[in-house]
Motif scaffolding. Sequence first.
Motif, PDB file in Angstrom:
ATOM      1  N   LEU A  84      51.910  10.085-100.771  1.00  0.00           N
ATOM      2  CA  LEU A  84      50.662   9.918-100.091  1.00  0.00           C
ATOM      3  C   LEU A  84      49.198  10.101-100.247  1.00  0.00           C
ATOM      4  N   GLY A  85      49.212  11.302-101.189  1.00  0.00           N
ATOM      5  CA  GLY A  85      47.785  12.242-100.591  1.00  0.00           C
ATOM      6  C   GLY A  85      46.856  11.216 -99.756  1.00  0.00           C
ATOM      7  N   ILE A  86      47.660  11.986 -98.764  1.00  0.00           N
ATOM      8  CA  ILE A  86      46.696  12.345 -97.746  1.00  0.00           C
ATOM      9  C   ILE A  86      46.454  13.762 -97.716  1.00  0.00           C
ATOM     10  N   ASP A  87      45.381  14.327 -96.314  1.00  0.00           N
ATOM     11  CA  ASP A  87      44.951  15.178 -96.181  1.00  0.00           C
ATOM     12  C   ASP A  87      45.225  15.457 -94.753  1.00  0.00           C
ATOM     13  N   THR A  88      46.357  16.536 -94.413  1.00  0.00           N
ATOM     14  CA  THR A  88      46.542  16.523 -92.959  1.00  0.00           C
ATOM     15  C   THR A  88      45.537  18.169 -92.310  1.00  0.00           C
ATOM     16  N   THR A  89      44.661  18.270 -92.709  1.00  0.00           N
ATOM     17  CA  THR A  89      44.473  19.774 -92.156  1.00  0.00           C
ATOM     18  C   THR A  89      43.227  19.646 -91.470  1.00  0.00           C
ATOM     19  N   GLU A  90      42.781  18.320 -91.061  1.00  0.00           N
ATOM     20  CA  GLU A  90      41.390  18.094 -90.128  1.00  0.00           C
ATOM     21  C   GLU A  90      42.553  17.370 -89.284  1.00  0.00           C
ATOM     22  N   TRP A  91      44.158  16.803 -89.013  1.00  0.00           N
ATOM     23  CA  TRP A  91      44.682  17.028 -88.107  1.00  0.00           C
ATOM     24  C   TRP A  91      45.105  17.281 -86.596  1.00  0.00           C
ATOM     25  N   ASN A  92      44.653  18.908 -87.276  1.00  0.00           N
ATOM     26  CA  ASN A  92      44.988  19.817 -86.718  1.00  0.00           C
ATOM     27  C   ASN A  92      46.360  19.337 -85.438  1.00  0.00           C
ATOM     28  N   ILE A  93      47.381  19.228 -86.293  1.00  0.00           N
ATOM     29  CA  ILE A  93      48.471  19.161 -85.953  1.00  0.00           C
ATOM     30  C   ILE A  93      49.143  20.334 -84.244  1.00  0.00           C
ATOM     31  N   GLN A  94      48.860  19.937 -82.869  1.00  0.00           N
ATOM     32  CA  GLN A  94      49.142  20.541 -81.941  1.00  0.00           C
ATOM     33  C   GLN A  94      51.102  20.182 -81.133  1.00  0.00           C
ATOM     34  N   ALA A  95      51.630  20.565 -82.017  1.00  0.00           N
ATOM     35  CA  ALA A  95      53.035  20.504 -81.230  1.00  0.00           C
ATOM     36  C   ALA A  95      53.934  20.965 -80.891  1.00  0.00           C
ATOM     37  N   LEU A  96      54.609  21.122 -79.768  1.00  0.00           N
ATOM     38  CA  LEU A  96      55.205  22.363 -79.039  1.00  0.00           C
ATOM     39  C   LEU A  96      55.991  23.083 -80.618  1.00  0.00           C
ATOM     40  N   ARG A  97      55.939  24.560 -80.304  1.00  0.00           N
ATOM     41  CA  ARG A  97      57.020  25.136 -81.244  1.00  0.00           C
ATOM     42  C   ARG A  97      57.808  26.068 -81.334  1.00  0.00           C
ATOM     43  N   ALA A  98      58.457  25.724 -82.012  1.00  0.00           N
ATOM     44  CA  ALA A  98      60.115  27.189 -81.334  1.00  0.00           C
ATOM     45  C   ALA A  98      59.355  27.955 -81.113  1.00  0.00           C
ATOM     46  N   GLN A  99      59.876  28.407 -80.132  1.00  0.00           N
ATOM     47  CA  GLN A  99      59.921  30.392 -79.155  1.00  0.00           C
ATOM     48  C   GLN A  99      60.328  30.858 -80.938  1.00  0.00           C
ATOM     49  N   GLU A 100      59.341  32.075 -81.085  1.00  0.00           N
ATOM     50  CA  GLU A 100      59.770  32.409 -81.943  1.00  0.00           C
ATOM     51  C   GLU A 100      60.024  34.021 -81.323  1.00  0.00           C
ATOM     52  N   ARG A 101      61.501  34.653 -82.035  1.00  0.00           N
ATOM     53  CA  ARG A 101      61.659  36.157 -81.351  1.00  0.00           C
ATOM     54  C   ARG A 101      61.226  36.747 -82.956  1.00  0.00           C
ATOM     55  N   LYS A 102      60.722  38.016 -82.676  1.00  0.00           N
ATOM     56  CA  LYS A 102      60.366  39.317 -83.420  1.00  0.00           C
ATOM     57  C   LYS A 102      61.648  40.154 -83.030  1.00  0.00           C
ATOM     58  N   HIS A 103      62.970  40.312 -84.099  1.00  0.00           N
ATOM     59  CA  HIS A 103      63.995  41.051 -84.561  1.00  0.00           C
ATOM     60  C   HIS A 103      64.081  41.991 -85.475  1.00  0.00           C
ATOM     61  N   ILE A 104      64.212  43.263 -85.074  1.00  0.00           N
ATOM     62  CA  ILE A 104      64.334  44.536 -85.826  1.00  0.00           C
ATOM     63  C   ILE A 104      65.122  44.054 -87.330  1.00  0.00           C
ATOM     64  N   PRO A 105      65.107  44.252 -88.142  1.00  0.00           N
ATOM     65  CA  PRO A 105      66.563  44.083 -89.135  1.00  0.00           C
ATOM     66  C   PRO A 105      67.457  44.838 -89.193  1.00  0.00           C
ATOM     67  N   VAL A 106      69.181  44.462 -88.732  1.00  0.00           N
ATOM     68  CA  VAL A 106      69.494  46.112 -88.764  1.00  0.00           C
ATOM     69  C   VAL A 106      70.055  45.946 -90.294  1.00  0.00           C
ATOM     70  N   VAL A 107      70.505  47.331 -90.051  1.00  0.00           N
ATOM     71  CA  VAL A 107      71.098  47.987 -92.020  1.00  0.00           C
ATOM     72  C   VAL A 107      71.816  48.545 -91.293  1.00  0.00           C
ATOM     73  N   LEU A 108      72.429  49.163 -92.414  1.00  0.00           N
ATOM     74  CA  LEU A 108      73.708  50.085 -92.323  1.00  0.00           C
ATOM     75  C   LEU A 108      73.959  50.960 -92.641  1.00  0.00           C
ATOM     76  N   THR A 109      74.143  52.370 -92.569  1.00  0.00           N
ATOM     77  CA  THR A 109      74.394  54.027 -92.621  1.00  0.00           C
ATOM     78  C   THR A 109      74.341  53.858 -95.041  1.00  0.00           C
ATOM     79  N   LYS A 110      74.361  54.731 -94.729  1.00  0.00           N
ATOM     80  CA  LYS A 110      75.207  54.939 -96.357  1.00  0.00           C
ATOM     81  C   LYS A 110      76.377  54.660 -96.124  1.00  0.00           C
ATOM     82  N   ASP A 111      77.254  55.756 -94.997  1.00  0.00           N
ATOM     83  CA  ASP A 111      78.095  55.058 -94.937  1.00  0.00           C
ATOM     84  C   ASP A 111      79.150  54.616 -95.040  1.00  0.00           C
TER      85      ASP A 111
END
Length: 322
Positions: free
Chosen positions: A85-112
Amino acid sequence: METKKKLLDIVRDKIRFKHYSYSTERTYVHWIKQYIFFHNKKHPIEMAKREIEEYLTFLATKKRVCPATQNQAFNAILFLYKEILGIDTTEWNIQALRAQERKHIPVVLTKDEVQKILENMHGIYKLIVTLMYGCGLRMSEVLNIRLKDIDFGFNKLYIWDSKSLKDRTVPLPLKLKDELIVQIKRVEEIHKKDVADGLRGVYLPFAYAKKYPKAKIETKWQYLFPMNSISKDPRSKEKRRHHIHPQTLGRNIKVAAQKANLNKRVTSHIFRHSYATHLLQAGIDLRSIQELLGHKSVETTMIYTHIVSEMNKAKLISPLDF
């Protein structure tokens, strides 16, 4: 009389013009369609900041989507307004309620644990997962390897157009050299038969097919891990031999993990996490690991220092055991 193109068809054309993947195309078209349906099929040109905020808030509160899913929808809508549409949305400053983000430490495997999974895999899938772990590759990266990407002379593997849009090389595991040579010969035989059967060649990225029309039937451009069967390209409708399907690989990994009796949730990405963690444990510096993984920022790579730190904590003992 020329018929006017539908909005979603214009979106598809623009995505292909910008060389986005087919999965991105499907995702963006899906969310744009859902956004329009949510507002009773009102044309996006008649909507703006308020409608976008309402839809994103709906996804977070009613649909309870995860942050990544909400971001997908948001990016698709931004693409629609900016690129179509060729519309610049940067000036709109969209402030929606964002989904809650959780920081997870990745699960890893041992070499075995990695070894146990590999022992329960066979054939080409075992080779794929071994290479994925041995080079720290994403699933999309390992499946998109072409024959030309393997350099046996310098023992390295080229990764092109990765998720970070940053090309890189990684050391080729010497233990896999003989198996990879055998796999390449197998692909050469398959391709030779495909050409004899009249297939028009493999999929080529970007505008390469137009610039070098004969390249698609060259052996070096064939996928290292091709499908057993011929498939139809969802865009061009051409019949060709594509790489192994991600779902097929994921299913084989899941079955192998179950046979190995591991209680951890094992996905394809866990081998990349394990690769980085094991390198860090071996004393490889963080900057080198960042380059091997293709991370844009070292902060992304630093998550693995937290994993190693947690592992070191596990070696501590209770005062009761002094």
